[in-house]
Design a protein around this motif. Structure first.
Motif, PDB file in Angstrom:
ATOM      1  N   GLN A 197       0.814  -1.212   0.000  1.00  0.00           N
ATOM      2  CA  GLN A 197       0.000   0.000   0.000  1.00  0.00           C
ATOM      3  C   GLN A 197       0.851   1.268   0.000  1.00  0.00           C
ATOM      4  O   GLN A 197       0.431   2.297  -0.530  1.00  0.00           O
ATOM      5  CB  GLN A 197      -0.950  -0.010   1.195  1.00  0.00           C
ATOM      6  CG  GLN A 197      -2.068  -1.040   1.054  1.00  0.00           C
ATOM      7  CD  GLN A 197      -3.047  -0.992   2.215  1.00  0.00           C
ATOM      8  OE1 GLN A 197      -2.657  -0.891   3.369  1.00  0.00           O
ATOM      9  NE2 GLN A 197      -4.328  -1.065   1.907  1.00  0.00           N
ATOM     10  N   SER A 198       2.056   1.187   0.573  1.00  0.00           N
ATOM     11  CA  SER A 198       2.939   2.368   0.567  1.00  0.00           C
ATOM     12  C   SER A 198       3.364   2.730  -0.848  1.00  0.00           C
ATOM     13  O   SER A 198       3.753   3.867  -1.121  1.00  0.00           O
ATOM     14  CB  SER A 198       4.172   2.108   1.439  1.00  0.00           C
ATOM     15  OG  SER A 198       5.065   1.195   0.812  1.00  0.00           O
ATOM     16  N   LEU A 199       3.285   1.747  -1.742  1.00  0.00           N
ATOM     17  CA  LEU A 199       3.653   1.985  -3.143  1.00  0.00           C
ATOM     18  C   LEU A 199       2.423   2.201  -4.021  1.00  0.00           C
ATOM     19  O   LEU A 199       2.535   2.314  -5.238  1.00  0.00           O
ATOM     20  CB  LEU A 199       4.453   0.789  -3.673  1.00  0.00           C
ATOM     21  CG  LEU A 199       5.837   0.578  -3.041  1.00  0.00           C
ATOM     22  CD1 LEU A 199       6.443  -0.746  -3.499  1.00  0.00           C
ATOM     23  CD2 LEU A 199       6.764   1.744  -3.388  1.00  0.00           C
ATOM     24  N   GLY A 200       1.251   2.237  -3.378  1.00  0.00           N
ATOM     25  CA  GLY A 200       0.019   2.475  -4.129  1.00  0.00           C
ATOM     26  C   GLY A 200      -0.623   1.224  -4.684  1.00  0.00           C
ATOM     27  O   GLY A 200      -1.550   1.315  -5.503  1.00  0.00           O
ATOM     28  N   TYR A 201      -0.167   0.045  -4.242  1.00  0.00           N
ATOM     29  CA  TYR A 201      -0.724  -1.218  -4.724  1.00  0.00           C
ATOM     30  C   TYR A 201      -1.734  -1.787  -3.726  1.00  0.00           C
ATOM     31  O   TYR A 201      -1.773  -1.384  -2.563  1.00  0.00           O
ATOM     32  CB  TYR A 201       0.390  -2.244  -4.952  1.00  0.00           C
ATOM     33  CG  TYR A 201       1.466  -1.812  -5.908  1.00  0.00           C
ATOM     34  CD1 TYR A 201       1.151  -1.168  -7.105  1.00  0.00           C
ATOM     35  CD2 TYR A 201       2.822  -2.041  -5.625  1.00  0.00           C
ATOM     36  CE1 TYR A 201       2.156  -0.774  -7.996  1.00  0.00           C
ATOM     37  CE2 TYR A 201       3.827  -1.654  -6.506  1.00  0.00           C
ATOM     38  CZ  TYR A 201       3.480  -1.014  -7.692  1.00  0.00           C
ATOM     39  OH  TYR A 201       4.466  -0.619  -8.555  1.00  0.00           O
ATOM     40  N   SER A 202      -2.497  -2.735  -4.193  1.00  0.00           N
ATOM     41  CA  SER A 202      -3.445  -3.424  -3.318  1.00  0.00           C
ATOM     42  C   SER A 202      -2.699  -4.375  -2.390  1.00  0.00           C
ATOM     43  O   SER A 202      -1.731  -5.030  -2.800  1.00  0.00           O
ATOM     44  CB  SER A 202      -4.454  -4.224  -4.147  1.00  0.00           C
ATOM     45  OG  SER A 202      -5.173  -5.133  -3.330  1.00  0.00           O
TER      46      SER A 202
ATOM     47  N   GLY B 175      -5.267   4.233   2.824  1.00  0.00           N
ATOM     48  CA  GLY B 175      -5.632   2.827   2.769  1.00  0.00           C
ATOM     49  C   GLY B 175      -4.929   2.000   3.817  1.00  0.00           C
ATOM     50  O   GLY B 175      -3.779   2.281   4.172  1.00  0.00           O
ATOM     51  N   SER B 176      -5.627   1.023   4.324  1.00  0.00           N
ATOM     52  CA  SER B 176      -5.049   0.106   5.290  1.00  0.00           C
ATOM     53  C   SER B 176      -5.870  -1.176   5.267  1.00  0.00           C
ATOM     54  O   SER B 176      -6.742  -1.358   4.413  1.00  0.00           O
ATOM     55  CB  SER B 176      -5.031   0.723   6.694  1.00  0.00           C
ATOM     56  OG  SER B 176      -4.336  -0.133   7.598  1.00  0.00           O
ATOM     57  N   ASN B 177      -5.596  -2.028   6.223  1.00  0.00           N
ATOM     58  CA  ASN B 177      -6.308  -3.304   6.314  1.00  0.00           C
ATOM     59  C   ASN B 177      -7.497  -3.185   7.260  1.00  0.00           C
ATOM     60  O   ASN B 177      -7.374  -2.704   8.374  1.00  0.00           O
ATOM     61  CB  ASN B 177      -5.355  -4.392   6.818  1.00  0.00           C
ATOM     62  CG  ASN B 177      -6.065  -5.663   7.253  1.00  0.00           C
ATOM     63  OD1 ASN B 177      -5.819  -6.178   8.333  1.00  0.00           O
ATOM     64  ND2 ASN B 177      -6.948  -6.177   6.425  1.00  0.00           N
TER      65      ASN B 177
ATOM     66  N   GLU C  89      -9.018  -2.174   2.887  1.00  0.00           N
ATOM     67  CA  GLU C  89      -9.080  -3.438   2.153  1.00  0.00           C
ATOM     68  C   GLU C  89      -9.118  -4.610   3.121  1.00  0.00           C
ATOM     69  O   GLU C  89      -8.447  -4.602   4.156  1.00  0.00           O
ATOM     70  CB  GLU C  89      -7.854  -3.604   1.256  1.00  0.00           C
ATOM     71  CG  GLU C  89      -7.809  -2.686   0.058  1.00  0.00           C
ATOM     72  CD  GLU C  89      -6.629  -3.028  -0.844  1.00  0.00           C
ATOM     73  OE1 GLU C  89      -6.793  -3.836  -1.770  1.00  0.00           O
ATOM     74  OE2 GLU C  89      -5.535  -2.492  -0.594  1.00  0.00           O
ATOM     75  N   VAL C  90      -9.898  -5.609   2.753  1.00  0.00           N
ATOM     76  CA  VAL C  90      -9.970  -6.851   3.522  1.00  0.00           C
ATOM     77  C   VAL C  90      -9.033  -7.862   2.872  1.00  0.00           C
ATOM     78  O   VAL C  90      -8.962  -7.946   1.638  1.00  0.00           O
ATOM     79  CB  VAL C  90     -11.416  -7.395   3.538  1.00  0.00           C
ATOM     80  CG1 VAL C  90     -11.486  -8.727   4.270  1.00  0.00           C
ATOM     81  CG2 VAL C  90     -12.349  -6.383   4.193  1.00  0.00           C
ATOM     82  N   TYR C  91      -8.310  -8.618   3.675  1.00  0.00           N
ATOM     83  CA  TYR C  91      -7.413  -9.626   3.122  1.00  0.00           C
ATOM     84  C   TYR C  91      -8.196 -10.689   2.356  1.00  0.00           C
ATOM     85  O   TYR C  91      -9.169 -11.245   2.862  1.00  0.00           O
ATOM     86  CB  TYR C  91      -6.616 -10.325   4.226  1.00  0.00           C
ATOM     87  CG  TYR C  91      -5.586  -9.460   4.909  1.00  0.00           C
ATOM     88  CD1 TYR C  91      -4.693  -8.677   4.185  1.00  0.00           C
ATOM     89  CD2 TYR C  91      -5.487  -9.441   6.299  1.00  0.00           C
ATOM     90  CE1 TYR C  91      -3.751  -7.894   4.824  1.00  0.00           C
ATOM     91  CE2 TYR C  91      -4.535  -8.665   6.949  1.00  0.00           C
ATOM     92  CZ  TYR C  91      -3.673  -7.888   6.204  1.00  0.00           C
ATOM     93  OH  TYR C  91      -2.734  -7.110   6.835  1.00  0.00           O
TER      94      TYR C  91
END
Length: 356
Positions: free
Chosen positions: A184-189, A257-259, A331-333
């Protein structure tokens, strides 16, 4: 002849008597088995007085055992040996266990209180009809920081790479958590299945190692309370305990974004006390019990009536009950599948070894 007959009759009576005693003992032992409920849960994840009250109410003795990761829980149940009647895995692991036929379908006619659950936490992707799982707690992954030890408080995941935090960050020991915030730090899911993105994330995490003081589990709470580090990446409930223990600590959920995670109650297919498991689920769905558990553990309750009984400060704290806007970026795992999860595990292990 009559004496001989009486002798044999006496032997038969003794045999029958012994047989009856044996059956009574076996029945008693069987009863003892059904009067015990073996629960497999995360460490320090329930108010122990609730277990005592459950036993007083039902007569069912609780054997409470703990695990420290979804993977450890999965392996133990998969291997067999110990029979667990109820477990509390996270969403992606519930999906995996369903696929491998490791869970029993719930008998909802034996569960009271389903109507108490907030609808937004029901019918999620990992169990769309809640046929196998019932919400227990939910929460977020975020950043704890000490206001007396940092000049610039971190707000987003990418901030953790700042030179200001050299040798001053503690990470919770979890492959999905560390790889997730790296992605997420790189903008990915955080559920990326793109090999190039995952490998780029691993390289990016290597650059974080000068800032990482330690990778730890439950002891992260004690370290942060004792000012052993300036920053920690941890779960919201763990953060709640940290904040209670140290007035200088704050918790922030990265807005980009986070989990968003969910831990649900399930019944493993190998369970012996199925009725007891259903009774325990019903017991935990009562608002007064959900309230006690939320106050003790510090995580977010899925029972609105229980939340309404929390103090106003907790109810209004967006770090623990995020706004709808923040929730939109969470986002949910997902269950990544064995091949992709293996890649995540391998790269995370290399990251842990690299920082040494």
């Amino acid at each position: 002849m009559r004496r001989l007959y009486s002798f044999f009759l006496g032997i038969v009576l003794i045999i029958l008597l012994l047989w009856g005693i044996t059956n009574q003992l076996e029945a008693k032992n069987t009863k003892g088995t059904t009067d015990k409920l073996v629960i497999y849960n995360w460490g320090d994840y329930i108010d122990p007085e609730l277990l005592t009250d459950f036993t007083k109410e039902t007569g069912i003795q609780v054997d409470y055992q703990t695990f420290d990761s979804n993977e450890a829980m999965y392996t133990k149940i998969k291997q067999g040996g110990t029979t667990y009647d109820l477990a509390v895995p996270s969403e992606y692991m519930i999906s995996k266990m369903r696929e491998e036929d490791m869970l029993l379908k719930l008998d909802k006619s034996k569960i009271q209180g389903l109507e108490n659950i907030d609808p937004q936490f029901m019918g999620l992707s990992f169990d769309e009809k809640n046929d196998y799982s019932i919400p227990y707690f939910w929460g977020t992954l975020g950043i704890v920081y000490n206001t007396t030890m940092v000049q610039t408080p971190p707000k987003e995941w990418e901030d953790l790479w700042s030179d200001e935090y050299r040798d001053n960050i503690m990470l919770i020991d979890g492959v999905r958590e560390v790889m997730g915030f790296g992605l997420q730090s790189l903008g990915y899911s955080l559920n990326s299945k793109e090999t190039n993105q995952i490998e780029e994330t691993a390289e990016h995490l290597y650059n974080l190692t000068p800032n990482v003081k330690a990778i730890v589990a439950d002891e992260i709470k004690g370290y942060m309370i004792q000012d052993a580090a300036a920053i920690a990446v941890s779960f919201s409930g763990e953060a709640s305990e940290m904040l209670d223990g140290n007035e200088n600590l704050r918790y922030v959920v990265p807005s980009k974004g986070s989990n968003l995670w969910f831990d649900n109650m399930v019944i493993p297919r190998t369970a012996k006390n199925i009725d007891g498991a259903h009774a325990f689920i019903s017991f935990m769905l009562r608002p007064e019990n959900a309230l006690r558990n939320a106050e003790y553990v510090g995580y977010s309750t899925p029972i609105p009536e229980a939340k309404a009984m929390l103090d106003q400060e907790t109810q209004n704290d967006e770090a623990f009950y995020p706004s709808a806007k923040t929730m939109m970026n969470m986002e949910v795992y997902d269950n990544l599948g064995p091949e992709m999860l293996g890649l995540y595990n391998d790269l995370y292990l290399q990251f842990k070894m690299y920082r040494k």
